[in-house]
Structure formats: structure tokens, C-alpha cells
Design a protein around this motif. Structure first.
Motif, PDB file in Angstrom:
ATOM      1  N   GLY A 122       0.771  -1.232   0.000  1.00  0.00           N
ATOM      2  CA  GLY A 122       0.000   0.000   0.000  1.00  0.00           C
ATOM      3  C   GLY A 122       0.803   1.283   0.000  1.00  0.00           C
ATOM      4  O   GLY A 122       0.239   2.358   0.204  1.00  0.00           O
ATOM      5  N   ALA A 123       2.110   1.191  -0.232  1.00  0.00           N
ATOM      6  CA  ALA A 123       2.901   2.423  -0.280  1.00  0.00           C
ATOM      7  C   ALA A 123       2.404   3.300  -1.420  1.00  0.00           C
ATOM      8  O   ALA A 123       2.017   2.806  -2.480  1.00  0.00           O
ATOM      9  N   PHE A 124       2.425   4.601  -1.187  1.00  0.00           N
ATOM     10  CA  PHE A 124       2.060   5.526  -2.260  1.00  0.00           C
ATOM     11  C   PHE A 124       3.157   5.560  -3.312  1.00  0.00           C
ATOM     12  O   PHE A 124       2.901   5.577  -4.507  1.00  0.00           O
ATOM     13  N   ASP A 125       4.416   5.585  -2.840  1.00  0.00           N
ATOM     14  CA  ASP A 125       5.549   5.630  -3.759  1.00  0.00           C
ATOM     15  C   ASP A 125       6.780   5.081  -3.070  1.00  0.00           C
ATOM     16  O   ASP A 125       6.784   4.840  -1.856  1.00  0.00           O
ATOM     17  N   TYR A 126       7.842   4.937  -3.836  1.00  0.00           N
ATOM     18  CA  TYR A 126       9.079   4.290  -3.409  1.00  0.00           C
ATOM     19  C   TYR A 126      10.230   5.070  -4.037  1.00  0.00           C
ATOM     20  O   TYR A 126      10.221   5.273  -5.251  1.00  0.00           O
ATOM     21  N   ILE A 127      11.169   5.534  -3.231  1.00  0.00           N
ATOM     22  CA  ILE A 127      12.298   6.326  -3.738  1.00  0.00           C
ATOM     23  C   ILE A 127      13.598   5.673  -3.291  1.00  0.00           C
ATOM     24  O   ILE A 127      13.736   5.292  -2.128  1.00  0.00           O
ATOM     25  N   THR A 128      14.558   5.568  -4.206  1.00  0.00           N
ATOM     26  CA  THR A 128      15.860   5.014  -3.828  1.00  0.00           C
ATOM     27  C   THR A 128      16.852   6.130  -3.552  1.00  0.00           C
ATOM     28  O   THR A 128      16.855   7.164  -4.227  1.00  0.00           O
ATOM     29  N   LYS A 129      17.670   5.912  -2.514  1.00  0.00           N
ATOM     30  CA  LYS A 129      18.733   6.852  -2.158  1.00  0.00           C
ATOM     31  C   LYS A 129      19.902   6.606  -3.098  1.00  0.00           C
ATOM     32  O   LYS A 129      20.154   5.456  -3.467  1.00  0.00           O
ATOM     33  N   PRO A 130      20.650   7.603  -3.465  1.00  0.00           N
ATOM     34  CA  PRO A 130      20.419   9.019  -3.148  1.00  0.00           C
ATOM     35  C   PRO A 130      19.340   9.595  -4.051  1.00  0.00           C
ATOM     36  O   PRO A 130      19.213   9.212  -5.209  1.00  0.00           O
ATOM     37  N   PHE A 131      18.559  10.503  -3.499  1.00  0.00           N
ATOM     38  CA  PHE A 131      17.532  11.198  -4.271  1.00  0.00           C
ATOM     39  C   PHE A 131      17.701  12.691  -4.023  1.00  0.00           C
ATOM     40  O   PHE A 131      18.287  13.110  -3.037  1.00  0.00           O
ATOM     41  N   SER A 132      17.176  13.476  -4.935  1.00  0.00           N
ATOM     42  CA  SER A 132      17.289  14.928  -4.797  1.00  0.00           C
ATOM     43  C   SER A 132      16.183  15.451  -3.889  1.00  0.00           C
ATOM     44  O   SER A 132      15.142  14.803  -3.714  1.00  0.00           O
ATOM     45  N   ASN A 133      16.408  16.623  -3.340  1.00  0.00           N
ATOM     46  CA  ASN A 133      15.367  17.274  -2.538  1.00  0.00           C
ATOM     47  C   ASN A 133      14.108  17.472  -3.375  1.00  0.00           C
ATOM     48  O   ASN A 133      12.995  17.285  -2.889  1.00  0.00           O
ATOM     49  N   ASP A 134      14.300  17.867  -4.636  1.00  0.00           N
ATOM     50  CA  ASP A 134      13.160  18.085  -5.525  1.00  0.00           C
ATOM     51  C   ASP A 134      12.350  16.814  -5.725  1.00  0.00           C
ATOM     52  O   ASP A 134      11.128  16.858  -5.781  1.00  0.00           O
ATOM     53  N   GLU A 135      13.039  15.671  -5.838  1.00  0.00           N
ATOM     54  CA  GLU A 135      12.334  14.397  -6.014  1.00  0.00           C
ATOM     55  C   GLU A 135      11.488  14.088  -4.775  1.00  0.00           C
ATOM     56  O   GLU A 135      10.320  13.717  -4.885  1.00  0.00           O
ATOM     57  N   LEU A 136      12.074  14.280  -3.599  1.00  0.00           N
ATOM     58  CA  LEU A 136      11.334  14.052  -2.353  1.00  0.00           C
ATOM     59  C   LEU A 136      10.119  14.967  -2.276  1.00  0.00           C
ATOM     60  O   LEU A 136       9.005  14.513  -1.989  1.00  0.00           O
ATOM     61  N   LEU A 137      10.318  16.248  -2.548  1.00  0.00           N
ATOM     62  CA  LEU A 137       9.222  17.217  -2.442  1.00  0.00           C
ATOM     63  C   LEU A 137       8.119  16.926  -3.460  1.00  0.00           C
ATOM     64  O   LEU A 137       6.938  17.081  -3.158  1.00  0.00           O
ATOM     65  N   LEU A 138       8.487  16.479  -4.644  1.00  0.00           N
ATOM     66  CA  LEU A 138       7.501  16.135  -5.664  1.00  0.00           C
ATOM     67  C   LEU A 138       6.642  14.948  -5.208  1.00  0.00           C
ATOM     68  O   LEU A 138       5.412  14.978  -5.314  1.00  0.00           O
ATOM     69  N   VAL A 139       7.287  13.924  -4.669  1.00  0.00           N
ATOM     70  CA  VAL A 139       6.553  12.734  -4.226  1.00  0.00           C
ATOM     71  C   VAL A 139       5.639  13.081  -3.050  1.00  0.00           C
ATOM     72  O   VAL A 139       4.483  12.643  -3.000  1.00  0.00           O
ATOM     73  N   VAL A 140       6.128  13.880  -2.103  1.00  0.00           N
ATOM     74  CA  VAL A 140       5.299  14.284  -0.963  1.00  0.00           C
ATOM     75  C   VAL A 140       4.107  15.107  -1.447  1.00  0.00           C
ATOM     76  O   VAL A 140       2.975  14.901  -1.007  1.00  0.00           O
ATOM     77  N   SER A 141       4.335  16.015  -2.376  1.00  0.00           N
ATOM     78  CA  SER A 141       3.253  16.831  -2.928  1.00  0.00           C
ATOM     79  C   SER A 141       2.204  15.958  -3.617  1.00  0.00           C
ATOM     80  O   SER A 141       1.001  16.142  -3.421  1.00  0.00           O
ATOM     81  N   ARG A 142       2.652  14.987  -4.401  1.00  0.00           N
ATOM     82  CA  ARG A 142       1.719  14.076  -5.079  1.00  0.00           C
ATOM     83  C   ARG A 142       0.945  13.230  -4.075  1.00  0.00           C
ATOM     84  O   ARG A 142      -0.251  12.966  -4.256  1.00  0.00           O
ATOM     85  N   ALA A 143       1.612  12.794  -3.008  1.00  0.00           N
ATOM     86  CA  ALA A 143       0.944  11.995  -1.969  1.00  0.00           C
ATOM     87  C   ALA A 143      -0.154  12.822  -1.293  1.00  0.00           C
ATOM     88  O   ALA A 143      -1.247  12.315  -1.024  1.00  0.00           O
ATOM     89  N   LEU A 144       0.140  14.093  -1.034  1.00  0.00           N
ATOM     90  CA  LEU A 144      -0.861  14.976  -0.427  1.00  0.00           C
ATOM     91  C   LEU A 144      -2.046  15.192  -1.356  1.00  0.00           C
ATOM     92  O   LEU A 144      -3.199  15.153  -0.927  1.00  0.00           O
TER      93      LEU A 144
END
Length: 140
Positions: free
Chosen positions: A99-121
Motif C-alpha cells: 500500500g505504499a504511495f511511492d518508493y524512492i531510492t537513495k540518493p535522491f534529490s530534494n526536488d524528487e522528495l518534495l515532488l513525491v510528498v506533494s503528489r501523496a498529499l
């Protein structure tokens, strides 16, 4: 609720990583809460009722997948974003099946994190709206 008012719970057993992620989220206008164990994340999820959870996959004690399962019981509508340095297709598929909304592999950019969080919201808000509208239709 605007994204700027949204809260993000971050759990990573690497304290420095949790702090950095919280800082990135705060700078983007989110209210962020960090912790270093899955058990603490569960307690904080009950107490703080966050809008999104960002969790490391591999943590000592309760790992990310077990945390996902536990959260499904107490906060079934909480979007979970899994982050890991040990990414594989198998772990990504397992995360999504749980049930995860998304999955990100390290290293990731700040922009990638913020985009995924925004989409999750956005996804959470759309689901809330659908539930509200269904409730209105059922009562009309």
C-alpha cells in the motif's frame, strides 16, 4: 488544507538523515516531525495524525514494511512513501503491494522528495473528497 499546512512524519534510523529530510520539508513549508524507530513512528502517527509518512525501508527493530502493515490498522488512509538505499524491483513491488504511495531510492534529490510528498498529499486530498461526496450522495 494547503500543502503549507500539511504535516509529514519522517522515520529513519539514521538520525542525521531524518534531520536532513525534516529540514528539507520545513524549508518547503511543511510541518515535519522526525523519529528514528518504527515504534516511535507508530506512536507519533496516533498522536500527531500526519498527512504523509516518509519511512526508510531498512531499520533496526521495526522495518519499513512492518511499519506499513501496522499503520494500515491505525491510519489506513495515510500515504506512505518508502525510501531506501537498497532498492530493487522486488522491494519496490512489495512496498507497493503493502500500500505504499511511492518508493524512492537513495540518493535522491530534494526536488524528487518534495515532488513525491506533494503528489501523496494531492492523492490523499482527492480520496478524502471522493469519500465526502459519496457520503453526500448516500444521504440524498
Amino acid at each position: 488544507m494547503s500543502e503549507a499546512q500539511a504535516s509529514v512524519l519522517v522515520v529513519d534510523d539514521d538520525r542525521e538523515m531524518a534531520d536532513v529530510l525534516c529540514d528539507v520539508l520545513r524549508e518547503a513549508g511543511y510541518r515535519s516531525i522526525g523519529t528514528n524507530t518504527g515504534a516511535d513512528a507508530l506512536a507519533l502517527a496516533k498522536l500527531e495524525n500526519p498527512d504523509v509518512l516518509v519511512s526508510d525501508l531498512r531499520m533496526s527493530g521495526m522495518g519499513g514494511h512492518r511499519l506499513q502493515l501496522e499503520l494500515k490498522r491505525i491510519a489506513p488512509n495515510l500515504p506512505v512513501v518508502i525510501i531506501t538505499a537498497f532498492g530493487s524491483i522486488q522491494t519496490a513491488v512489495e512496498s507497493m503491494k503493502l500500500g505504499a504511495f511511492d518508493y524512492i531510492t537513495k540518493p535522491f534529490s530534494n526536488d524528487e522528495l518534495l515532488l513525491v510528498v506533494s503528489r501523496a498529499l494531492e492523492n490523499r486530498q482527492l480520496r478524502q473528497e471522493v469519500r465526502r461526496l459519496r457520503g453526500e450522495l448516500a444521504h440524498s
